[in-house]
Each structure stands twice: as C-alpha cells, then as structure tokens.
Motif scaffolding. Structure first.
Motif, PDB file in Angstrom:
ATOM      1  N   ARG A  91       8.939 -28.828   0.061  1.00 22.50           N
ATOM      2  CA  ARG A  91       8.448 -27.736   0.920  1.00 22.50           C
ATOM      3  C   ARG A  91       9.526 -27.109   1.792  1.00 22.50           C
ATOM      4  NH1 ARG A  91       3.801 -29.867   4.271  1.00 22.50           N
ATOM      5  NH2 ARG A  91       4.020 -27.745   5.045  1.00 22.50           N
ATOM      6  N   ILE A  92      10.714 -27.710   1.789  1.00 21.95           N
ATOM      7  CA  ILE A  92      11.802 -27.222   2.643  1.00 21.95           C
ATOM      8  C   ILE A  92      12.996 -26.810   1.778  1.00 21.95           C
ATOM      9  CG2 ILE A  92      13.411 -27.828   4.500  1.00 21.95           C
ATOM     10  CD1 ILE A  92      11.295 -29.790   5.563  1.00 21.95           C
ATOM     11  N   ASN A  93      13.413 -25.559   1.917  1.00 22.80           N
ATOM     12  CA  ASN A  93      14.608 -25.079   1.204  1.00 22.80           C
ATOM     13  C   ASN A  93      15.751 -24.963   2.190  1.00 22.80           C
ATOM     14  OD1 ASN A  93      13.006 -24.511  -1.133  1.00 22.80           O
ATOM     15  ND2 ASN A  93      12.393 -22.587  -0.155  1.00 22.80           N
ATOM     16  N   ILE A  94      16.795 -25.740   1.967  1.00 22.59           N
ATOM     17  CA  ILE A  94      17.954 -25.668   2.855  1.00 22.59           C
ATOM     18  C   ILE A  94      18.981 -24.714   2.253  1.00 22.59           C
ATOM     19  CG2 ILE A  94      19.821 -26.976   3.944  1.00 22.59           C
ATOM     20  CD1 ILE A  94      17.971 -29.469   3.704  1.00 22.59           C
ATOM     21  N   MET A  95      19.396 -23.730   3.044  1.00 22.41           N
ATOM     22  CA  MET A  95      20.424 -22.786   2.606  1.00 22.41           C
ATOM     23  C   MET A  95      21.683 -23.072   3.418  1.00 22.41           C
ATOM     24  SD  MET A  95      18.161 -19.327   2.427  1.00 22.41           S
ATOM     25  CE  MET A  95      16.853 -19.756   3.555  1.00 22.41           C
ATOM     26  N   ILE A  96      22.786 -23.229   2.728  1.00 23.80           N
ATOM     27  CA  ILE A  96      24.031 -23.544   3.431  1.00 23.80           C
ATOM     28  C   ILE A  96      24.844 -22.268   3.621  1.00 23.80           C
ATOM     29  CG2 ILE A  96      26.150 -24.916   3.417  1.00 23.80           C
ATOM     30  CD1 ILE A  96      24.723 -26.894   1.554  1.00 23.80           C
ATOM     31  N   GLY A  97      25.210 -21.986   4.865  1.00 24.24           N
ATOM     32  CA  GLY A  97      26.037 -20.818   5.154  1.00 24.24           C
ATOM     33  C   GLY A  97      25.757 -20.305   6.545  1.00 24.24           C
ATOM     34  N   ASN A  98      26.452 -19.217   6.889  1.00 22.03           N
ATOM     35  CA  ASN A  98      26.279 -18.593   8.193  1.00 22.03           C
ATOM     36  C   ASN A  98      25.039 -17.695   8.131  1.00 22.03           C
ATOM     37  OD1 ASN A  98      26.473 -17.116  10.559  1.00 22.03           O
ATOM     38  ND2 ASN A  98      28.709 -16.983  10.436  1.00 22.03           N
ATOM     39  N   ALA A  99      24.107 -17.946   9.029  1.00 22.49           N
ATOM     40  CA  ALA A  99      22.865 -17.157   9.032  1.00 22.49           C
ATOM     41  C   ALA A  99      23.139 -15.658   9.166  1.00 22.49           C
ATOM     42  CB  ALA A  99      21.953 -17.635  10.164  1.00 22.49           C
ATOM     43  N   VAL A 100      24.223 -15.317   9.829  1.00 20.06           N
ATOM     44  CA  VAL A 100      24.566 -13.898   9.988  1.00 20.06           C
ATOM     45  C   VAL A 100      24.792 -13.247   8.618  1.00 20.06           C
ATOM     46  CG1 VAL A 100      26.263 -12.296  10.975  1.00 20.06           C
ATOM     47  CG2 VAL A 100      25.546 -14.298  12.283  1.00 20.06           C
ATOM     48  N   ASP A 101      25.322 -14.021   7.679  1.00 23.28           N
ATOM     49  CA  ASP A 101      25.552 -13.498   6.319  1.00 23.28           C
ATOM     50  C   ASP A 101      24.298 -13.622   5.450  1.00 23.28           C
ATOM     51  OD1 ASP A 101      28.228 -13.131   7.040  1.00 23.28           O
ATOM     52  OD2 ASP A 101      28.692 -15.220   6.500  1.00 23.28           O
ATOM     53  N   ILE A 102      23.541 -14.680   5.669  1.00 20.39           N
ATOM     54  CA  ILE A 102      22.388 -14.963   4.797  1.00 20.39           C
ATOM     55  C   ILE A 102      21.177 -14.084   5.131  1.00 20.39           C
ATOM     56  CG2 ILE A 102      20.673 -16.751   4.200  1.00 20.39           C
ATOM     57  CD1 ILE A 102      22.960 -18.798   4.306  1.00 20.39           C
ATOM     58  N   LEU A 103      20.913 -13.881   6.410  1.00 18.62           N
ATOM     59  CA  LEU A 103      19.698 -13.154   6.823  1.00 18.62           C
ATOM     60  C   LEU A 103      19.546 -11.783   6.153  1.00 18.62           C
ATOM     61  CD1 LEU A 103      19.603 -14.040  10.647  1.00 18.62           C
ATOM     62  CD2 LEU A 103      18.038 -14.884   8.894  1.00 18.62           C
ATOM     63  N   PRO A 104      20.604 -10.955   6.104  1.00 15.92           N
ATOM     64  CA  PRO A 104      20.413  -9.619   5.509  1.00 15.92           C
ATOM     65  C   PRO A 104      20.090  -9.658   4.015  1.00 15.92           C
ATOM     66  CG  PRO A 104      22.493  -9.745   6.722  1.00 15.92           C
ATOM     67  CD  PRO A 104      21.961 -11.138   6.631  1.00 15.92           C
ATOM     68  N   ASN A 105      20.299 -10.801   3.371  1.00 15.40           N
ATOM     69  CA  ASN A 105      20.054 -10.897   1.930  1.00 15.40           C
ATOM     70  C   ASN A 105      18.736 -11.570   1.568  1.00 15.40           C
ATOM     71  OD1 ASN A 105      22.527  -9.684   1.070  1.00 15.40           O
ATOM     72  ND2 ASN A 105      23.556 -11.526   1.819  1.00 15.40           N
ATOM     73  N   LEU A 106      17.978 -11.999   2.561  1.00 14.63           N
ATOM     74  CA  LEU A 106      16.714 -12.679   2.250  1.00 14.63           C
ATOM     75  C   LEU A 106      15.663 -11.675   1.790  1.00 14.63           C
ATOM     76  CD1 LEU A 106      16.514 -15.313   5.133  1.00 14.63           C
ATOM     77  CD2 LEU A 106      17.223 -15.649   2.760  1.00 14.63           C
ATOM     78  N   LYS A 107      14.861 -12.103   0.827  1.00 14.97           N
ATOM     79  CA  LYS A 107      13.866 -11.195   0.239  1.00 14.97           C
ATOM     80  C   LYS A 107      12.442 -11.517   0.674  1.00 14.97           C
ATOM     81  CE  LYS A 107      16.865  -9.055  -2.517  1.00 14.97           C
ATOM     82  NZ  LYS A 107      17.893  -9.024  -1.427  1.00 14.97           N
ATOM     83  N   GLU A 108      12.245 -12.715   1.217  1.00 15.79           N
ATOM     84  CA  GLU A 108      10.888 -13.130   1.603  1.00 15.79           C
ATOM     85  C   GLU A 108      10.484 -12.492   2.935  1.00 15.79           C
ATOM     86  OE1 GLU A 108       8.951 -15.041  -0.150  1.00 15.79           O
ATOM     87  OE2 GLU A 108      10.410 -15.611  -1.679  1.00 15.79           O
ATOM     88  N   LYS A 109       9.176 -12.547   3.202  1.00 10.17           N
ATOM     89  CA  LYS A 109       8.673 -12.198   4.539  1.00 10.17           C
ATOM     90  C   LYS A 109       8.091 -13.471   5.157  1.00 10.17           C
ATOM     91  CE  LYS A 109       9.168  -7.631   5.027  1.00 10.17           C
ATOM     92  NZ  LYS A 109      10.626  -7.491   4.822  1.00 10.17           N
ATOM     93  N   TYR A 110       8.249 -13.584   6.459  1.00  9.99           N
ATOM     94  CA  TYR A 110       7.889 -14.827   7.146  1.00  9.99           C
ATOM     95  C   TYR A 110       6.818 -14.609   8.209  1.00  9.99           C
ATOM     96  CZ  TYR A 110      11.992 -16.520   4.758  1.00  9.99           C
ATOM     97  OH  TYR A 110      12.880 -16.860   3.775  1.00  9.99           O
ATOM     98  N   ASP A 111       6.078 -15.678   8.464  1.00  5.22           N
ATOM     99  CA  ASP A 111       5.073 -15.647   9.529  1.00  5.22           C
ATOM    100  C   ASP A 111       5.670 -16.122  10.846  1.00  5.22           C
ATOM    101  OD1 ASP A 111       2.973 -14.916   7.690  1.00  5.22           O
ATOM    102  OD2 ASP A 111       3.179 -16.947   6.906  1.00  5.22           O
ATOM    103  N   ILE A 112       6.647 -17.017  10.719  1.00  3.26           N
ATOM    104  CA  ILE A 112       7.299 -17.550  11.922  1.00  3.26           C
ATOM    105  C   ILE A 112       8.801 -17.669  11.692  1.00  3.26           C
ATOM    106  CG2 ILE A 112       7.567 -19.628  13.371  1.00  3.26           C
ATOM    107  CD1 ILE A 112       4.588 -19.960  13.328  1.00  3.26           C
TER     108      ILE A 112
END
Ligand code: SAH
Ligand code: MG
Length: 199
Positions: A91-112
């Motif tokens: 249930r948990i996906n760990i992404m390794i990297g700087n969130a500043v670089d990763i956030l603009p590339n995420l495709k999902e939408k989140y509730d929290i």
C-alpha cells in the motif's frame, strides 16, 4: 496483516537514531482527520524510515494508497524493509529523489498531502502540491512552528532561513483564497489547509 509490534520497534529505533518522526499528539490529530476523511490516496513528502506512512496505512482503508518521497537513499531503503516487516508494502510506494523534482512529474491526484521534509522548501512543496490535490483535499504541514522559532523575534543564524520559509508558507496558506487554513500548536506545530471545493 498489520504488525503493530514491528511498527513499535521501528518507532523506538527511529527515536534512538534521532530521526525526526512525527510526534504522538500530531499523529493523533492526523488520525482523526484520516478517520473522518477516508482518503483513497495520500502523498507524503519526507518518508524517513517509513514510520508516519505506516501509521497512515494503519488508520485508512485497505484500498488507500500512500505515495511517499524520500531524498536520502539509505533511509528510503530502510523504509522499504520496514514497511515490508509491518505488512504494508503493498500500500506504500516509496519514491527516491528530491520532491522538488518529483512533484511536477506526478500524474495522480491526492486527497491528502503531508509535508514533512526540508523546512526551507515548504513554500515550493505547497506550490507544486496544491496542483496535485482533489477538490476538498487537505494539506498538512508538520513542524510549522519549528520549536517556537517561527513565532519568536530572535532566531539564531542557523534557523533563520528555515524560519523565513516557514513564515512564507503560513502567509501563503492564510492569504490564498483557494484555501481554508488553521495552525495548531501541537507537537512541533501542524498546519492544516483544506482546498475549498468551489475554487
Ligand atoms: N515523515 C517521517 C519523518 C520525516 S523526517 C515520519 O514522521 O516518520 C524528514 C525527511 O525528509 C528526512 O528523511 C529527509 O531526508 C527528507 N527530505 C528532506 N528534504 C527532502 C526533499 N527535498 N525531498 C524529499 N525528501 C526530503
Ligand atoms: Mg516532522
């Protein structure tokens, strides 16, 4: 099956290793929110060793997925082992990297969105994160009062930049008309912002 004993061991080890895991009273408040909102997808910035992400898994439905970002590869690897031993690795996906670089590339939408990483980056995490939330979504920011420094006039040099950015974050969530925000003086300070559904 959720292994509470493994979670407790991981908590104790994190405290011994001086890893800044979420404080108990902050977690209690977040659990309240999770039980009320019943999120289906959570994004966390700052996995550390997977403690908070595992707690979120514990207090959400089995179909709730948690994506979490960690810049430190060693910590991310430890987190991967930990979530497996707790029984929440599916249930948990760990992404390794700087969130500043990763956030603009995420495709999902989140509730929290849970922000719990570099304090100097909170304004940019907010700017990118806000775009990833569903209407009515909630943004939680831990350590927003940073040991009281944020509300104090005097700050030692090494805290100054973090304090400036945390104040900037507070100003933004207070003034942004898309958000309804409150700041709680629990733990190290928790900011709660809800995206207004009609904005
Ligand atoms: N949420 C965790 C604690 C996180 S501690 C818990 O409560 O259990 C903060 C973590 O954020 C650290 O492990 C640090 O390596 C990570 N971090 C700091 N800056 C980051 C960034 N720019 N992107 C991703 N992770 C970052
Ligand atoms: Mg924290």
């Amino acid at each position: 099956m959720f292994n509470d004993e493994a979670l407790e061991k991981i908590k104790q080890k994190a405290l011994e290793d001086h890893i800044p895991i979420i404080m108990d009273d902050t977690l209690e408040k977040i659990i309240e929110i999770l039980e009320k909102e019943k999120p289906k997808r959570i994004l966390e910035i700052g996995t550390a060793v997977g403690y908070s992400a595992s707690q979120f898994a514990k207090y959400t439905d089995n179909d709730c997925i948690i994506d979490t970002i960690e810049i430190d590869e060693n910590r991310a690897n430890e987190a991967q082992i930990n979530i497996k031993s707790i029984g929440v690795a599916d249930r948990i996906n760990i992404m390794i990297g700087n969130a500043v670089d990763i956030l603009p590339n995420l495709k999902e939408k989140y509730d929290i969105l849970f922000i719990d990483a570099a304090k100097g980056k909170y304004p940019i995490f907010l700017e990118y994160g806000i775009k990833l939330l569903n209407p009515n979504g909630i943004i939680l920011a831990d350590n927003i009062l940073y040991k009281g420094y944020v509300m104090s006039d005097y700050n030692a040099h090494k805290q100054r930049t973090a304090v400036r950015h945390l104040r900037e974050y507070i100003k933004e969530i207070t003034e942004n008309e898309k958000l309804e925000s409150e700041i709680l003086d629990i733990g190290d300070g928790l900011a709660i912002s809800r995206i207004k559904a009609d904005k």
